[in-house]
Design a protein around this motif. Sequence first.
Motif, mmCIF file in Angstrom:
data_model
loop_
_atom_site.group_PDB
_atom_site.id
_atom_site.type_symbol
_atom_site.label_atom_id
_atom_site.label_comp_id
_atom_site.label_asym_id
_atom_site.label_seq_id
_atom_site.Cartn_x
_atom_site.Cartn_y
_atom_site.Cartn_z
ATOM 1 N N PHE A 1 -5.034 -0.577 4.456
ATOM 2 C CA PHE A 1 -4.530 0.347 3.261
ATOM 3 C C PHE A 1 -4.869 1.706 3.476
ATOM 4 C CE2 PHE A 1 -4.467 -4.147 1.633
ATOM 5 C CZ PHE A 1 -3.485 -4.108 0.779
ATOM 6 N N GLU A 2 -5.846 2.217 4.055
ATOM 7 C CA GLU A 2 -6.284 3.311 4.300
ATOM 8 C C GLU A 2 -5.369 4.152 4.930
ATOM 9 O OE1 GLU A 2 -9.847 4.946 6.874
ATOM 10 O OE2 GLU A 2 -10.478 3.508 5.443
ATOM 11 N N MET A 3 -4.717 3.671 6.212
ATOM 12 C CA MET A 3 -3.885 3.997 7.152
ATOM 13 C C MET A 3 -2.299 4.224 6.182
ATOM 14 S SD MET A 3 -5.009 4.809 9.755
ATOM 15 C CE MET A 3 -6.815 5.061 10.201
ATOM 16 N N ALA A 4 -2.208 3.261 5.573
ATOM 17 C CA ALA A 4 -1.075 3.529 4.757
ATOM 18 C C ALA A 4 -0.913 4.521 4.021
ATOM 19 C CB ALA A 4 -0.633 1.952 3.804
ATOM 20 N N THR B 1 -0.252 0.552 10.711
ATOM 21 C CA THR B 1 -1.672 0.455 9.989
ATOM 22 C C THR B 1 -2.658 0.035 10.972
ATOM 23 O OG1 THR B 1 -1.013 -1.469 9.050
ATOM 24 C CG2 THR B 1 -0.627 0.302 7.714
ATOM 25 N N ASP B 2 -2.351 -0.596 12.274
ATOM 26 C CA ASP B 2 -3.384 -0.971 13.091
ATOM 27 C C ASP B 2 -2.653 -1.040 14.432
ATOM 28 O OD1 ASP B 2 -1.799 -3.204 11.719
ATOM 29 O OD2 ASP B 2 -2.683 -4.473 12.991
ATOM 30 N N GLU B 3 -3.595 -0.972 15.520
ATOM 31 C CA GLU B 3 -3.355 -1.095 16.859
ATOM 32 C C GLU B 3 -3.572 -2.470 17.633
ATOM 33 O OE1 GLU B 3 -5.290 2.306 18.295
ATOM 34 O OE2 GLU B 3 -3.999 3.789 17.163
ATOM 35 N N GLY C 1 0.953 -1.420 -0.018
ATOM 36 C CA GLY C 1 -0.028 0.146 0.016
ATOM 37 C C GLY C 1 0.951 1.327 0.048
ATOM 38 N N LEU C 2 2.120 1.255 -0.274
ATOM 39 C CA LEU C 2 3.097 2.178 -0.094
ATOM 40 C C LEU C 2 3.720 2.574 -1.397
ATOM 41 C CD1 LEU C 2 4.524 1.350 3.517
ATOM 42 C CD2 LEU C 2 2.711 3.509 2.902
ATOM 43 N N ALA C 3 2.948 2.608 -2.658
ATOM 44 C CA ALA C 3 3.495 2.848 -4.188
ATOM 45 C C ALA C 3 3.833 4.018 -4.547
ATOM 46 C CB ALA C 3 2.628 1.864 -4.829
ATOM 47 N N LYS C 4 3.192 4.866 -3.679
ATOM 48 C CA LYS C 4 2.789 6.507 -4.072
ATOM 49 C C LYS C 4 4.341 7.258 -4.401
ATOM 50 C CE LYS C 4 -1.023 8.651 -4.708
ATOM 51 N NZ LYS C 4 -2.155 8.490 -3.834
ATOM 52 N N LEU C 5 5.307 6.642 -3.704
ATOM 53 C CA LEU C 5 6.580 7.208 -3.769
ATOM 54 C C LEU C 5 7.156 7.240 -5.482
ATOM 55 C CD1 LEU C 5 8.937 8.586 -2.042
ATOM 56 C CD2 LEU C 5 10.138 6.536 -2.343
ATOM 57 N N VAL C 6 6.508 6.177 -6.065
ATOM 58 C CA VAL C 6 6.735 6.064 -7.583
ATOM 59 C C VAL C 6 6.381 7.666 -8.231
ATOM 60 C CG1 VAL C 6 6.016 4.748 -9.532
ATOM 61 C CG2 VAL C 6 6.560 3.620 -7.433
ATOM 62 N N ASP C 7 5.384 8.066 -7.733
ATOM 63 C CA ASP C 7 4.779 9.374 -8.375
ATOM 64 C C ASP C 7 6.080 10.306 -8.450
ATOM 65 O OD1 ASP C 7 2.462 7.819 -8.800
ATOM 66 O OD2 ASP C 7 1.588 8.961 -7.273
ATOM 67 N N GLU C 8 7.075 10.287 -7.438
ATOM 68 C CA GLU C 8 8.122 11.312 -7.124
ATOM 69 C C GLU C 8 8.976 10.945 -8.079
ATOM 70 O OE1 GLU C 8 7.514 13.700 -5.115
ATOM 71 O OE2 GLU C 8 5.358 12.882 -4.543
ATOM 72 N N ILE C 9 9.245 9.853 -8.743
ATOM 73 C CA ILE C 9 10.230 9.487 -9.917
ATOM 74 C C ILE C 9 10.269 10.009 -11.055
ATOM 75 C CG2 ILE C 9 11.755 7.368 -10.519
ATOM 76 C CD1 ILE C 9 10.231 5.631 -8.859
ATOM 77 N N LYS D 1 -2.150 4.168 15.183
ATOM 78 C CA LYS D 1 -2.198 4.096 13.520
ATOM 79 C C LYS D 1 -2.162 5.079 12.954
ATOM 80 C CE LYS D 1 -7.176 3.064 14.134
ATOM 81 N NZ LYS D 1 -8.129 2.386 13.982
ATOM 82 N N GLY D 2 -1.668 5.068 11.612
ATOM 83 C CA GLY D 2 -1.475 6.304 10.847
ATOM 84 C C GLY D 2 0.066 6.984 10.960
#
Length: 271
Positions: A250-253, A233-235, A30-38, A122-123
């Motif tokens: 996934f929401e917390m990620a 992501t969870d407690e 759930g942590l693929a967003k960094l790809v947008d920075e490439i 979480k978060g």
Amino acid sequence: MTLEHIQESVNFIHKQGITIPETGIILGTGLAKLVDEIDIQRVINYEDIPHFVTATLESHAGKLIFGTIEDKNVVVMSGRFHAYEGYSFNEITYGVRVMQALGIEQLLITNAAGAVNLGFNKGELMLIDDHINLQGGSPLAFKNAKDFGNIFVDMSAPYHKNLNTKIEEIAHINNINLHKGVYASVVGPQLETRAEYRYLKTIGADAVGMSTVPEVIVANQLALPCVAISVLTDECDPDNLKPINIPEIFEMAAKAEPQLTILFKELLKTL
Ligand code: HPA
């Protein structure tokens, strides 16, 4: 797995006309967003690379992405392998060996983890300071492992001290609440029982997840400086445990991702 396999993977990748990366990055669930920075130069699918392992889960796209972030040459593994998918430790860590052979000088890792330390929410994010391997095996325990280096690898400081200090400074400057703690790695894929969460707390874990430790062990064998950050992501409160909510994980990620991106981008600037 042999050294020749690694070399053949590397030769294939070189032929794709990539710039030698300085930093390798492995992105967690759930942590693929960094790809947008490439600023992307080349994308190579795992399945096209000789001997490379192929991904199974949809959330793990399975590609090596070459390019720059903050003008630094990076290679990002978008899609990682877990023991719970049935992969061997050699398969799980193959990408680390390939990236190191390509020339990376440091490895940055992210993952999603449950917060065992109930002072963490979480978060939020946790910088991994140390780990406990509960995966029941080692990526250095195979017949020709000695070909790849010393197998009695020192683990007194598996996460790079200077890099960790830099990340903590960046977190401070940017007002990011970054915890620091011990990550316990389990096989999964089932979540933990209440008794297991109690046990994890007792043995000194602050977070629990299903990845990262095999990759870090191999990075240490290769003397490759590495750091890892968990998105909590969870407690995991054994006395008040609610059934696991996967969409919420996934929401917390996703919620923590912008902060993770700041930490990595600012760290890259200093490298
Ligand atoms: N346990 C194990 N792995 C996890 C968890 C957890 O609670 N949360 C995210 N990954």
